[in-house]
Motif scaffolding. Sequence first.
Motif, mmCIF file in Angstrom:
data_model
loop_
_atom_site.group_PDB
_atom_site.id
_atom_site.type_symbol
_atom_site.label_atom_id
_atom_site.label_comp_id
_atom_site.label_asym_id
_atom_site.label_seq_id
_atom_site.Cartn_x
_atom_site.Cartn_y
_atom_site.Cartn_z
ATOM 1 N N GLN A 38 0.844 -1.191 0.000
ATOM 2 C CA GLN A 38 0.000 0.000 0.000
ATOM 3 C C GLN A 38 0.875 1.235 0.000
ATOM 4 O OE1 GLN A 38 -2.941 0.092 3.126
ATOM 5 N NE2 GLN A 38 -4.175 1.577 2.020
ATOM 6 N N ALA A 39 0.801 1.962 -1.098
ATOM 7 C CA ALA A 39 1.541 3.212 -1.224
ATOM 8 C C ALA A 39 0.718 4.344 -0.616
ATOM 9 C CB ALA A 39 1.826 3.494 -2.694
ATOM 10 N N PRO A 40 1.365 5.425 -0.229
ATOM 11 C CA PRO A 40 0.632 6.557 0.367
ATOM 12 C C PRO A 40 -0.492 7.053 -0.531
ATOM 13 C CG PRO A 40 2.982 6.854 0.632
ATOM 14 C CD PRO A 40 2.809 5.666 -0.256
ATOM 15 N N GLY A 41 -1.687 7.163 0.022
ATOM 16 C CA GLY A 41 -2.821 7.661 -0.725
ATOM 17 C C GLY A 41 -3.440 6.691 -1.701
ATOM 18 N N LYS A 42 -2.963 5.450 -1.692
ATOM 19 C CA LYS A 42 -3.480 4.455 -2.630
ATOM 20 C C LYS A 42 -4.071 3.262 -1.883
ATOM 21 C CE LYS A 42 -0.477 5.608 -6.523
ATOM 22 N NZ LYS A 42 0.435 5.057 -7.574
ATOM 23 N N GLU A 43 -4.839 2.463 -2.589
ATOM 24 C CA GLU A 43 -5.399 1.267 -1.996
ATOM 25 C C GLU A 43 -4.345 0.166 -1.932
ATOM 26 O OE1 GLU A 43 -10.063 1.842 -3.398
ATOM 27 O OE2 GLU A 43 -8.854 0.199 -4.204
ATOM 28 N N ARG A 44 -4.593 -0.747 -1.018
ATOM 29 C CA ARG A 44 -3.703 -1.905 -0.910
ATOM 30 C C ARG A 44 -3.851 -2.759 -2.164
ATOM 31 N NH1 ARG A 44 -3.440 -4.913 4.836
ATOM 32 N NH2 ARG A 44 -3.387 -2.692 5.339
ATOM 33 N N GLU A 45 -2.717 -3.218 -2.701
ATOM 34 C CA GLU A 45 -2.753 -3.985 -3.933
ATOM 35 C C GLU A 45 -1.951 -5.274 -3.817
ATOM 36 O OE1 GLU A 45 -1.014 -1.691 -7.095
ATOM 37 O OE2 GLU A 45 1.016 -1.858 -6.291
ATOM 38 N N PHE A 46 -2.345 -6.223 -4.629
ATOM 39 C CA PHE A 46 -1.696 -7.523 -4.672
ATOM 40 C C PHE A 46 -0.311 -7.422 -5.276
ATOM 41 C CE2 PHE A 46 -1.125 -11.955 -5.287
ATOM 42 C CZ PHE A 46 -0.681 -12.148 -6.589
ATOM 43 N N VAL A 47 0.634 -8.185 -4.720
ATOM 44 C CA VAL A 47 1.994 -8.254 -5.249
ATOM 45 C C VAL A 47 2.317 -9.670 -5.734
ATOM 46 C CG1 VAL A 47 4.444 -8.012 -4.720
ATOM 47 C CG2 VAL A 47 2.799 -6.359 -3.791
ATOM 48 N N SER A 84 15.854 -5.007 -8.765
ATOM 49 C CA SER A 84 15.602 -3.920 -9.719
ATOM 50 C C SER A 84 14.491 -3.000 -9.216
ATOM 51 C CB SER A 84 15.225 -4.502 -11.096
ATOM 52 O OG SER A 84 16.247 -5.342 -11.579
ATOM 53 N N LEU A 85 14.611 -2.608 -7.980
ATOM 54 C CA LEU A 85 13.561 -1.798 -7.367
ATOM 55 C C LEU A 85 13.440 -0.434 -8.031
ATOM 56 C CD1 LEU A 85 14.169 -2.856 -3.699
ATOM 57 C CD2 LEU A 85 11.961 -2.951 -4.860
ATOM 58 N N LYS A 86 12.197 0.046 -8.076
ATOM 59 C CA LYS A 86 11.879 1.325 -8.688
ATOM 60 C C LYS A 86 11.231 2.227 -7.637
ATOM 61 C CE LYS A 86 10.689 -1.107 -12.994
ATOM 62 N NZ LYS A 86 9.613 -1.343 -13.994
ATOM 63 N N PRO A 87 11.286 3.534 -7.825
ATOM 64 C CA PRO A 87 10.621 4.434 -6.861
ATOM 65 C C PRO A 87 9.136 4.098 -6.689
ATOM 66 C CG PRO A 87 12.114 5.680 -8.237
ATOM 67 C CD PRO A 87 12.091 4.283 -8.801
ATOM 68 N N GLU A 88 8.493 3.640 -7.729
ATOM 69 C CA GLU A 88 7.068 3.304 -7.627
ATOM 70 C C GLU A 88 6.805 2.039 -6.811
ATOM 71 O OE1 GLU A 88 8.825 3.933 -10.422
ATOM 72 O OE2 GLU A 88 8.112 2.688 -12.105
ATOM 73 N N ASP A 89 7.853 1.345 -6.397
ATOM 74 C CA ASP A 89 7.695 0.207 -5.490
ATOM 75 C C ASP A 89 7.610 0.663 -4.025
ATOM 76 O OD1 ASP A 89 10.014 -1.587 -7.549
ATOM 77 O OD2 ASP A 89 7.825 -1.836 -7.491
ATOM 78 N N THR A 90 7.817 1.936 -3.785
ATOM 79 C CA THR A 90 7.736 2.467 -2.424
ATOM 80 C C THR A 90 6.343 2.251 -1.852
ATOM 81 O OG1 THR A 90 9.450 4.136 -2.799
ATOM 82 C CG2 THR A 90 7.853 4.572 -1.040
ATOM 83 N N ALA A 91 6.277 1.585 -0.695
ATOM 84 C CA ALA A 91 4.997 1.246 -0.079
ATOM 85 C C ALA A 91 5.256 0.527 1.239
ATOM 86 C CB ALA A 91 4.176 0.336 -0.999
ATOM 87 N N VAL A 92 4.192 0.362 2.000
ATOM 88 C CA VAL A 92 4.212 -0.568 3.127
ATOM 89 C C VAL A 92 3.814 -1.937 2.577
ATOM 90 C CG1 VAL A 92 3.230 -1.159 5.359
ATOM 91 C CG2 VAL A 92 3.667 1.241 4.783
ATOM 92 N N TYR A 93 4.633 -2.915 2.852
ATOM 93 C CA TYR A 93 4.398 -4.270 2.348
ATOM 94 C C TYR A 93 3.828 -5.138 3.472
ATOM 95 C CZ TYR A 93 6.692 -3.292 -2.056
ATOM 96 O OH TYR A 93 7.006 -2.777 -3.296
ATOM 97 N N TYR A 94 2.776 -5.856 3.139
ATOM 98 C CA TYR A 94 2.087 -6.712 4.097
ATOM 99 C C TYR A 94 2.121 -8.158 3.627
ATOM 100 C CZ TYR A 94 -0.037 -2.321 5.668
ATOM 101 O OH TYR A 94 -0.248 -1.042 6.145
ATOM 102 N N CYS A 95 2.348 -9.073 4.555
ATOM 103 C CA CYS A 95 2.162 -10.477 4.247
ATOM 104 C C CYS A 95 0.796 -10.910 4.770
ATOM 105 C CB CYS A 95 3.266 -11.337 4.837
ATOM 106 S SG CYS A 95 3.455 -11.232 6.627
ATOM 107 N N ALA A 96 0.267 -11.954 4.150
ATOM 108 C CA ALA A 96 -1.073 -12.408 4.496
ATOM 109 C C ALA A 96 -1.176 -13.912 4.286
ATOM 110 C CB ALA A 96 -2.117 -11.691 3.645
ATOM 111 N N ALA A 97 -2.080 -14.529 5.028
ATOM 112 C CA ALA A 97 -2.300 -15.971 4.941
ATOM 113 C C ALA A 97 -3.768 -16.254 4.654
ATOM 114 C CB ALA A 97 -1.884 -16.646 6.240
ATOM 115 N N GLY A 98 -4.002 -17.235 3.802
ATOM 116 C CA GLY A 98 -5.375 -17.597 3.456
ATOM 117 C C GLY A 98 -5.508 -19.072 3.166
#
Length: 122
Positions: A38-47, A84-98
């Motif tokens: 989840q990047a600032p001001g954006k919705e959480r998205e799948f990685v 090969s990280l890019k500035p647009e990869d800046t975000a809080v990264y979350y792990c999840a289990a399902g």
Amino acid sequence: VQLQASGGGLVQAGGSLRLSCAASGRTFSRYAMGWFRQAPGKEREFVATITRSGGSTYYADSVKGRFTISRDNAKNTVYLQMNSLKPEDTAVYYCAAGDLDLVDGLEGYDYWGQGTLVTVSS
């Protein structure tokens, strides 16, 4: 299951980071695991996501070829290798289990870690 993500930090564009997510309990292998961001001001998205056995993976188009998800069921840990990280990869990264394999929607995951911040400078 309780999840603890770690490994975030500040890195220059083009660099690499490896995130880890440690799970508590003895039933880690019964869960499919995913990474979201989840990047600032954006919705959480799948990685990325990985099946319970670790035999199959699925990635968002934006990270395909640069990120690799893996898991070690003996260590109750899932990883996200980010290259090969890019500035647009800046975000809080979350792990999840399902319970279901190869799901890319947030609703497919029942347990979430607290997030780890990745900042990529240009």
